[in-house]
Write a protein that holds these residues in place. Structure first.
Motif, PDB file in Angstrom:
ATOM      1  N   CYS A 133       0.829  -1.201   0.000  1.00 38.25           N
ATOM      2  CA  CYS A 133       0.000   0.000   0.000  1.00 38.25           C
ATOM      3  C   CYS A 133       0.866   1.254   0.000  1.00 38.25           C
ATOM      4  O   CYS A 133       0.521   2.259  -0.637  1.00 38.25           O
ATOM      5  CB  CYS A 133      -0.931   0.002   1.209  1.00 38.25           C
ATOM      6  N   GLY A 134       1.988   1.198   0.704  1.00 34.89           N
ATOM      7  CA  GLY A 134       2.886   2.348   0.723  1.00 34.89           C
ATOM      8  C   GLY A 134       3.455   2.636  -0.654  1.00 34.89           C
ATOM      9  O   GLY A 134       3.541   3.801  -1.074  1.00 34.89           O
ATOM     10  N   PHE A 135       3.844   1.588  -1.377  1.00 38.92           N
ATOM     11  CA  PHE A 135       4.371   1.784  -2.724  1.00 38.92           C
ATOM     12  C   PHE A 135       3.287   2.329  -3.650  1.00 38.92           C
ATOM     13  O   PHE A 135       3.532   3.255  -4.437  1.00 38.92           O
ATOM     14  CB  PHE A 135       4.916   0.464  -3.267  1.00 38.92           C
ATOM     15  N   GLY A 136       2.086   1.786  -3.540  1.00 41.88           N
ATOM     16  CA  GLY A 136       0.975   2.316  -4.335  1.00 41.88           C
ATOM     17  C   GLY A 136       0.699   3.769  -4.014  1.00 41.88           C
ATOM     18  O   GLY A 136       0.416   4.571  -4.916  1.00 41.88           O
ATOM     19  N   LEU A 182      -5.792   4.853  -0.266  1.00 36.93           N
ATOM     20  CA  LEU A 182      -7.163   5.226  -0.626  1.00 36.93           C
ATOM     21  C   LEU A 182      -7.344   6.738  -0.658  1.00 36.93           C
ATOM     22  O   LEU A 182      -8.010   7.280  -1.547  1.00 36.93           O
ATOM     23  CB  LEU A 182      -8.130   4.602   0.377  1.00 36.93           C
ATOM     24  N   LEU A 183      -6.741   7.436   0.299  1.00 37.40           N
ATOM     25  CA  LEU A 183      -6.874   8.892   0.358  1.00 37.40           C
ATOM     26  C   LEU A 183      -6.187   9.554  -0.839  1.00 37.40           C
ATOM     27  O   LEU A 183      -6.742  10.484  -1.440  1.00 37.40           O
ATOM     28  CB  LEU A 183      -6.287   9.412   1.663  1.00 37.40           C
ATOM     29  N   THR A 184      -5.000   9.088  -1.177  1.00 41.37           N
ATOM     30  CA  THR A 184      -4.299   9.658  -2.327  1.00 41.37           C
ATOM     31  C   THR A 184      -5.097   9.442  -3.597  1.00 41.37           C
ATOM     32  O   THR A 184      -5.203  10.333  -4.452  1.00 41.37           O
ATOM     33  CB  THR A 184      -2.900   9.037  -2.465  1.00 41.37           C
ATOM     34  N   LEU A 185      -5.668   8.238  -3.730  1.00 45.39           N
ATOM     35  CA  LEU A 185      -6.516   7.957  -4.888  1.00 45.39           C
ATOM     36  C   LEU A 185      -7.726   8.887  -4.903  1.00 45.39           C
ATOM     37  O   LEU A 185      -8.093   9.439  -5.948  1.00 45.39           O
ATOM     38  CB  LEU A 185      -6.964   6.500  -4.857  1.00 45.39           C
ATOM     39  N   ALA A 186      -8.356   9.074  -3.744  1.00 42.94           N
ATOM     40  CA  ALA A 186      -9.540   9.936  -3.665  1.00 42.94           C
ATOM     41  C   ALA A 186      -9.193  11.380  -4.017  1.00 42.94           C
ATOM     42  O   ALA A 186      -9.943  12.052  -4.737  1.00 42.94           O
ATOM     43  CB  ALA A 186     -10.145   9.856  -2.263  1.00 42.94           C
ATOM     44  N   ILE A 202     -14.854   6.052  -1.330  1.00 45.02           N
ATOM     45  CA  ILE A 202     -15.213   6.636  -0.035  1.00 45.02           C
ATOM     46  C   ILE A 202     -15.638   5.588   0.999  1.00 45.02           C
ATOM     47  O   ILE A 202     -15.158   5.626   2.146  1.00 45.02           O
ATOM     48  CB  ILE A 202     -16.315   7.709  -0.217  1.00 45.02           C
ATOM     49  N   PRO A 203     -16.534   4.635   0.688  1.00 47.56           N
ATOM     50  CA  PRO A 203     -16.942   3.670   1.724  1.00 47.56           C
ATOM     51  C   PRO A 203     -15.783   2.820   2.224  1.00 47.56           C
ATOM     52  O   PRO A 203     -15.698   2.535   3.430  1.00 47.56           O
ATOM     53  CB  PRO A 203     -17.992   2.812   1.009  1.00 47.56           C
ATOM     54  N   VAL A 204     -14.882   2.410   1.329  1.00 45.17           N
ATOM     55  CA  VAL A 204     -13.735   1.605   1.755  1.00 45.17           C
ATOM     56  C   VAL A 204     -12.832   2.437   2.663  1.00 45.17           C
ATOM     57  O   VAL A 204     -12.344   1.960   3.692  1.00 45.17           O
ATOM     58  CB  VAL A 204     -12.951   1.088   0.535  1.00 45.17           C
ATOM     59  N   MET A 205     -12.608   3.672   2.287  1.00 46.48           N
ATOM     60  CA  MET A 205     -11.788   4.571   3.091  1.00 46.48           C
ATOM     61  C   MET A 205     -12.404   4.774   4.480  1.00 46.48           C
ATOM     62  O   MET A 205     -11.694   4.803   5.492  1.00 46.48           O
ATOM     63  CB  MET A 205     -11.649   5.906   2.361  1.00 46.48           C
ATOM     64  N   ALA A 206     -13.729   4.869   4.529  1.00 46.69           N
ATOM     65  CA  ALA A 206     -14.419   5.129   5.795  1.00 46.69           C
ATOM     66  C   ALA A 206     -14.248   3.995   6.784  1.00 46.69           C
ATOM     67  O   ALA A 206     -14.226   4.227   8.004  1.00 46.69           O
ATOM     68  CB  ALA A 206     -15.902   5.368   5.534  1.00 46.69           C
TER      69      ALA A 206
END
Length: 407
Positions: A133-136, A182-186, A202-206
């Motif tokens: 996730c960090g690399f993504g 997820l936040l960077t993508l959003a 958004i729901p996954v991030m929440a």
């Protein structure tokens, strides 16, 4: 074509190693930076382990795996193994004690699922997921920065992202790495105005980590800006509808975990009381009054008078930071995110040593740091970042011998 030829000539005239570096695809350069930064962080953890004293919560000479799965990592591991309690645990005074409801289910759920498939132990898979996730996040952060900065500044911003003082979370059993992805993508979807895709993120991030309520505020402010500037930046009705739906979804999702905790435990205030249990060690049992926790924290750490001065300085400094020219170059949307998230923290969080980790979501500010191109300046920033990273790792994982050393 002529410009491309000039670039190729310029590259060919550089030293061979630099020439090879420039010719690498962007993802390859980011991958090298990310791997090297993680090796440096691993070395810091290894050194902290050697310096760990018997009075540390990890004991003398803990393994890297023990450190990686420590602190909140233990809670995520517990959730993956046992789930959430249907009855809230109580302390000796009958108050709600610290428990698993303070942590969201997506990260431990994903790690558990992958560990079952791969037969890898949970702590190992947790680190693998965090690293991935960090690399993504680093890849997406580069794309986000390229919407506002040139190629050189964007790459240096990624370097800072990978070696930031709290970048150690990229290899810990914490949900921060997944939330950042997820936040960077959003944020990238928002900046590029692909609002429809936000409804899936958004729901996954929440349910990964608290903070989506700040994103709901961001969407509201974003819509206001779009409406005000609609004459020079046309705003379609479909965009208005998608932004409103996204904001409503973020608001509902932001409160959903509180409702779920209340339904499962039979206590509507279950989540709130669980969160308040963590600050009770500092200020005792206190009700949640928005924005009051920072005043209480200032008084706790610095005393009544000085504490108020410090808190006021933090508030004013945070507001002024958003108007620094280098920060303004990041654009309205990223600045509004920083403002929304800081307002969220000021409203609900009690300031203690975890505040440094909780400030990770304001990472877009790293894009303001590379604006000066001076080599000495940039070298100094790199050295300072690594030094602060070592301080954080040593205090939180090497010493780890005081109630306030909470990462």
């Amino acid at each position: 074509m002529a410009a491309d030829a000039e670039v190729r000539v310029a590259v060919d005239e550089r030293p061979s190693m630099l020439r090879r570096w420039v010719r690498l695809p962007v993802w390859g350069r980011i991958g090298i930076v990310y791997v090297l930064s993680r090796l440096v962080t691993t070395a810091m953890f290894a050194f902290a382990s050697l310096l760990s004293a018997p009075d540390s919560r990890f004991g003398a000479f803990p393994s890297l795996g023990t450190l990686a799965a420590g602190w909140d990592g233990q809670w995520y591991w517990w959730i993956a193994t046992y789930g959430y309690p249907s009855q809230l645990p109580l302390d000796s005074a009958g108050r709600v004690a610290e428990n698993a409801w303070a942590f969201m289910p997506v990260y431990p759920g994903v790690v558990k699922g992958l560990s079952v498939i791969t037969f890898l132990p949970w702590p190992v898979m947790a680190v693998v997921v965090s690293l991935g996730c960090g690399f993504g996040s680093a890849l997406l952060f580069h794309r986000l920065m390229r919407t506002r900065l040139d190629a050189g500044r964007s790459m240096f911003a990624v370097v800072l992202f990978c070696i930031a003082p709290l970048s150690a979370v990229f290899q810990l059993a914490y949900a921060e790495s997944m939330f950042l992805l997820l936040l960077t993508l959003a944020l990238l979807l928002l900046v590029t105005r692909r609002y429809g895709w936000l409804l899936a993120v958004i729901p996954v991030m929440a349910f990964t980590r608290p903070g989506v309520l700040a994103f709901a505020l961001l969407l509201g402010l974003h819509l206001v800006v779009r409406v005000v500037t609609r004459r020079r930046d046309p705003l379609a009705r479909r965009e208005v509808l998608l932004i409103l739906i996204g904001g409503a979804l973020a608001a509902v999702a932001g409160f959903a975990w509180m409702v779920i905790a209340g339904l499962v435990t039979g206590r509507p205030e279950a989540y709130l009381q669980t969160e308040l249990a963590w600050r009770a060690a500092f200020i005792g049992e206190q009700p949640l009054v928005p924005f009051s926790a920072w005043i209480q924290g200032g008084q706790f750490w610095f005393g009544d008078g000085p504490g108020l001065v410090v808190v006021l300085a933090v508030f004013v400094g945070s507001a002024l930071l958003l108007f620094v020219p280098a920060v303004r170059r990041l654009g309205v949307d990223l600045r509004l995110w920083v403002a929304s998230y800081l307002l969220y923290l000021f409203a609900v969080f009690f300031p203690q040593t975890s505040v440094f980790r909780l400030l990770i979501p304001v990472f877009p500010l790293l894009g303001a740091v590379p604006v000066p191109r001076n080599r000495w300046y940039r070298g100094g920033v790199v050295v300072l970042s690594l030094a602060l990273q070592w301080c954080w790792i040593f205090v939180m994982y090497g010493l780890a011998n005081a109630y306030w050393t909470i990462p």
